[in-house]
Design an enzyme around this catalytic site. Structure first.
Site, PDB file in Angstrom:
ATOM      1  N   LYS A   1       0.827  -1.203   0.000  1.00 60.95           N
ATOM      2  CA  LYS A   1       0.000   0.000   0.000  1.00 60.95           C
ATOM      3  C   LYS A   1       0.860   1.251   0.000  1.00 60.95           C
ATOM      4  O   LYS A   1       0.542   2.242  -0.603  1.00 60.95           O
ATOM      5  CB  LYS A   1      -0.858   0.027   1.274  1.00 60.95           C
ATOM      6  CG  LYS A   1      -2.129  -0.757   1.169  1.00 60.95           C
ATOM      7  CD  LYS A   1      -3.040  -0.390   2.318  1.00 60.95           C
ATOM      8  CE  LYS A   1      -2.583  -1.061   3.578  1.00 60.95           C
ATOM      9  NZ  LYS A   1      -3.581  -1.660   4.410  1.00 60.95           N
ATOM     10  N   ARG A   2       1.951   1.177   0.743  1.00 58.03           N
ATOM     11  CA  ARG A   2       2.754   2.374   0.923  1.00 58.03           C
ATOM     12  C   ARG A   2       3.491   2.775  -0.355  1.00 58.03           C
ATOM     13  O   ARG A   2       3.602   3.940  -0.665  1.00 58.03           O
ATOM     14  CB  ARG A   2       3.753   2.182   2.076  1.00 58.03           C
ATOM     15  CG  ARG A   2       3.213   2.698   3.400  1.00 58.03           C
ATOM     16  CD  ARG A   2       4.011   2.200   4.556  1.00 58.03           C
ATOM     17  NE  ARG A   2       3.864   0.746   4.727  1.00 58.03           N
ATOM     18  CZ  ARG A   2       4.840  -0.123   4.592  1.00 58.03           C
ATOM     19  NH1 ARG A   2       6.052   0.263   4.321  1.00 58.03           N
ATOM     20  NH2 ARG A   2       4.608  -1.417   4.765  1.00 58.03           N
TER      21      ARG A   2
END
Ligand code: GLU
Length: 496
Positions: free
Chosen positions: A259-260
Site C-alpha cells: 500500500k505504501r
C-alpha cells in the site's frame, strides 16, 4: 466429489486492494469454470479497523468488476443470500465459542494465563539467545487445581490450540507438495484472546468448515498459515479443503507490492478511467496465462479457459504499461453508446474542474469517437485529447503557435491564407479530404512545408501540438468555429 465451493474473505479494514481483487477473480473463475459456488464472507472481527465505508468500497468494486457471488451479502450492509450464513464473522461469534469449547473438552486446546508482559519477556529471552519466537508451553500442562488458583486470582485465560510435533504436508494446486515441520509454527496457537475475541486462524477454519468450502484459493502470503489451519481442521474433525496459493504481486523491481509504495486500491484505477474489462483481463494475467499468445480475454473467455493448475509459482510482476495497453485495447472494443456513457462522467468532472467549458451532449461525444477512440489510454484522458472541442476558446501561447521553422510573420501570413482558403471552400467544401487538398495546394503555391502550415492551424484550433487528425477535427468543430478560431489565433499574433 464434494461440490466446488470457494470464497473470497476480505477484511473491511481498507479499500479493495489489487491483490484481493485478483484473489476474488481467481476464485470466481474457478467456481464458474467448474459450475461451483462463489461465496463472499466478510472477516470483520477486527472491530477497531473495520468500517462500513471500507465494506462498501470492497463490495461495490467487486460488483463493478463483474465478479458476482452466489452466497453472502448481496450489497454492502444488505441482505444475505445462501443457506450457510450468516456470512459476516461478527454474527458468527457463538459458532467460534462452540468450536473452542469442543477443542477444550477434547484437550486439543487449553486455557493459557500468561500475561502479555510474561509473553513479551519470554520473546525477548528467545531473541537474546538467537531463537525464533515460540510459545514455551508454560500453561500447556497445568493441573485442574493450578487453573482454579489462577481463575481465583481473577486471571482471564486466552485459549491455545496444541500444535504438537510432526510435519504437515499438503498438495497445493499451484505449488505442488508442501511439507512444513510444526516446530517452525511458533508453538501452541492462541485461537481466542483473553477478552473472548476469536483470532483469524481460528475463525477462518471454523467458517471454511461450516460453509463446506472445498478449495481455499488465496495469496502466497498465507502459505505459512496453512499448516496451522490444516491442524485445526483435523482437530475439529473436519476434512480439510484443497489449497492453492497464488503468487505474490510484485513491483517491477521485484519488491512486494505494498500500500505504501504502490497504487493498490482498485478505486484509484477506476477513478483514472481503467475499464472493468481491462482490469479483469490484467488481473487474470497476474500469475496465470493461457499458455498461448492470446492475451485479450473477456470475462466469459477467462471463465472458459481458466485453469488453476496453470497458475505460476513465481511472483507476478505488476506491469503498468501492460495494463495501460490492455485498457486501450478494450476501449477500442467497446460499443459506441457504451463508451460514450463511460466517458461522460469524466467530461462532467472536467467541466466541474473548469478544464472544459461545457458538458457535451451524448451525440456530440459519439460524433468524435472515431477521432479519439484510439488515443485514449484511460477514459480520464478524454479531456486532454478532446477537450478543445468543448471549450469556447482554447488557450493560445504564441511560442507554441509559431512552428519551429517559422517566424511570427510567416505564421501570421500562413494562418491568414489558410483562413481564406477554408472560407473560400464554402460550406459544401467543408469536408476533410477537400480541406486537406486545398490547404496542401496552398502550401505548395507559397513554398511552405505542408507540415509547418498544418502545425500552425492545429495549434490555432486546439491549443496543442498533438491532437486527433487535423482535417477530421476541423469538420467536427464545424466551419464557423474553425474560422473563428483561426481569426482569434491571427489576432493573438498581432497582439503579442
Ligand atoms: N481475511 C483474510 C485476508 O483478507 C482471508 C484470508 C483467507 O483467504 O484465508 O487475508
Amino acid at each position: 466429489m464434494a461440490p466446488i465451493r470457494v470464497r473470497i474473505a476480505p477484511s473491511p479494514t481498507g479499500p479493495l486492494h489489487i491483490g484481493t481483487a485478483r484473489t476474488a477473480l481467481f476464485n470466481f473463475l474457478f467456481a464458474r469454470h467448474h459450475g461451483g459456488t462463489f461465496i463472499l464472507r466478510l472477516e470483520d472481527t477486527d472491530q477497531a479497523r473495520s468500517t462500513a465505508a471500507f465494506e462498501k468500497d470492497i463490495v461495490d468494486n467487486l460488483h463493478w468488476l463483474g465478479l458476482s457471488w452466489d452466497e453472502g451479502p448481496a450489497v454492502a450492509g444488505g441482505e444475505e443470500r445462501g443457506s450457510y450464513g450468516p456470512y459476516r464473522q461478527m454474527e458468527r461469534l457463538e459458532r467460534y465459542a462452540e468450536a473452542a469449547e469442543q477443542l477444550l473438552r477434547e484437550d486439543r486446546a487449553y486455557p493459557c494465563y500468561c500475561t502479555p508482559d510474561e509473553l513479551e519477556a519470554e520473546r525477548r529471552r528467545q531473541e537474546a539467545t538467537g531463537q525464533s519466537p515460540s510459545y514455551s508451553g508454560r500453561c500447556a500442562r497445568l493441573t485442574a487445581v493450578e487453573r482454579r488458583t489462577r481463575e481465583a486470582e481473577g486471571l482471564r485465560p486466552a485459549i491455545r490450540f496444541r500444535i504438537g510435533p510432526g510435519t504437515v504436508a499438503f498438495d497445493d494446486a499451484v505449488r505442488g507438495r508442501v511439507e512444513i515441520d510444526t516446530a517452525v509454527l511458533g508453538g501452541d496457537l492462541v485461537i481466542v484472546r483473553a477478552d473472548g475475541t476469536p483470532l483469524y486462524h481460528f475463525t477462518v477454519v471454523v467458517d471454511d468448515a461450516a460453509m463446506a468450502v472445498s478449495d481455499v484459493i488465496r495469496g502466497e502470503d498465507h502459505l505459512s498459515n496453512t499448516p496451522k489451519h490444516i491442524l485445526l481442521f483435523r482437530a475439529l474433525g473436519h476434512p480439510e479443503p484443497r489449497f492453492a496459493h497464488l503468487p505474490l504481486i510484485l513491483n517491477p523491481d521485484r519488491s512486494k507490492m505494498s500500500k505504501r509504495k504502490s497504487q493498490t486500491a482498485i478505486d484509484d484505477y477506476v477513478a483514472e478511467g481503467y475499464v472493468r474489462e481491462a482490469l479483469v483481463n490484467f488481473l487474470a494475467l497476474l500469475g496465470w496465462s493461457t499458455g498461448t499468445e492470446d492475451e485479450i480475454l473477456s470475462l466469459d473467455e477467462l471463465i472458459e479457459r481458466f485453469d488453476l493448475g496453470a497458475v505460476q509459482k513465481g511472483g507476478a510482476v505488476f506491469d503498468r504499461q501492460r495494463l495501460e495497453w490492455l485498457n486501450g485495447q478494450w476501449i477500442r472494443r467497446l460499443e459506441d453508446d457504451d463508451l460514450v456513457e463511460r466517458l461522460l462522467p469524466f467530461l462532467e468532472a472536467d467541466a466541474v474542474a473548469g478544464r472544459i467549458d461545457r458538458v457535451p451532449a451524448a451525440a456530440e461525444v459519439e460524433a468524435i469517437l472515431p477521432l479519439v477512440r484510439e488515443r485514449l489510454p484511460v477514459l480520464g484522458s478524454i479531456g486532454d485529447v478532446a477537450g478543445f472541442f468543448f471549450c469556447e476558446e482554447v488557450g493560445l501561447d504564441p511560442s507554441v503557435l509559431i512552428p519551429k521553422r517559422w517566424d511570427r510573420a510567416t505564421t501570421h501570413d500562413g494562418l491568414q491564407a489558410a483562413r481564406a482558403t477554408v472560407e473560400a471552400a464554402g460550406a459544401s467544401g467543408f469536408e476533410a479530404e477537400r480541406l486537406e487538398a486545398g490547404l496542401r495546394a496552398l502550401a505548395e503555391e507559397r513554398g511552405w512545408k505542408a507540415g509547418d502550415l498544418f502545425m500552425a492551424i492545429r495549434v490555432a484550433l486546439t491549443g496543442k501540438t498533438a491532437t486527433p487528425p487535423l482535417f477530421e477535427s476541423m469538420v467536427a468543430l464545424g466551419r464557423e468555429q474553425t474560422l473563428e478560431r483561426l481569426a482569434r489565433a491571427i489576432d493573438t499574433l498581432e497582439e503579442a
